[in-house]
Design an enzyme around this catalytic site. Structure first.
Site: not given
Length: 175
Positions: A41, A82
Site C-alpha cells: 500500500s 499510511k
C-alpha cells in the site's frame, strides 16, 4: 615507548567507538522503534520487507503534518502505515481520482490516482484530533476511505516513519 603509545591510541579509539555505539543504541531504542513493512500500500515509497525506524518522540511536541508517513494502530489492535493527507478540522473529498482539501486540489505526485473514493466520495469532515490517511498505492490500500479504518485519531498514531534501515541499498531518510 612508541609501542605503548600506539597501543594507548588504539585503546582510546576503541573506547570512543564503543561509547558512540552505546549512545546510538540507547537513543534508537529509547525514542524510536523498528517496524518491518508488509504489503504494497505504500509503494513506491516503502516496500514489503523494508525495515524502518519510527520516530515516537517528535509528535509529543509537534503535531503531525500533511504528507507525513505514520504508523497507527487500528481498532483491531494491528498496525498500519499510511500517509497523512487530511488534518484536524479540514474537509476531504475525492473526485475524479484526485483529493481535495477544503475544496482545494491536493497537489502531490506521491499518491497514485484514486479509482475508488470510498467514504470520501462525499465530504468527510475531520474532528479536532482526526486525520485522513491514504496509502500511496491507492489500488492496494485499506485506509481512511473505508469504514474499517475511517478517520484516525491522534491517540492512534504511534509515530512518524523517519528512516529506512533495510535493505541497505535503499537506506535513506523518509520525507
Amino acid at each position: 615507548m612508541k609501542e605503548r603509545t600506539i597501543f594507548q591510541k588504539f585503546i582510546h579509539t576503541l573506547v570512543d567507538i564503543l561509547v558512540l555505539l552505546s549512545l546510538a543504541w540507547f537513543i534508537v531504542y529509547s525514542f524510536f522503534s523498528l517496524y518491518r513493512v508488509s504489503g504494497h500500500s505504500m509503494e513506491p515509497a516503502l516496500s514489503t520487507g523494508d525495515t524502518v525506524l519510527i520516530d515516537e518522540l517528535s509528535y509529543r511536541f509537534i503535531k503531525p503534518k500533511r504528507m507525513d508517513i505514520v504508523l497507527f494502530q487500528r481498532a483491531d489492535k494491528s498496525y498500519n502505515m499510511k500517509r497523512i493527507v487530511g488534518l484536524p478540522g479540514e474537509t476531504v473529498i475525492i473526485q475524479n481520482g484526485r483529493i481535495y482539501i477544503n475544496g482545494e486540489l491536493l497537489e502531490t505526485t506521491k499518491i497514485s490516482p484514486i479509482a475508488l473514493p470510498g467514504l470520501a466520495k462525499n465530504p468527510v469532515e475531520l474532528g479536532k484530533d482526526e486525520y485522513f490517511l491514504i496509502g500511496d498505492n491507492t489500488d492496494s490500500s485499506e485506509d481512511s476511505r473505508f469504514q474499517n479504518i475511517g478517520n484516525v485519531h491522534f491517540a492512534q498514531i504511534r509515530g512518524r516513519v523517519w528512516f529506512r534501515l533495510l535493505p541497505l541499498r535503499k537506506m535513506k531518510l523518509i520525507v
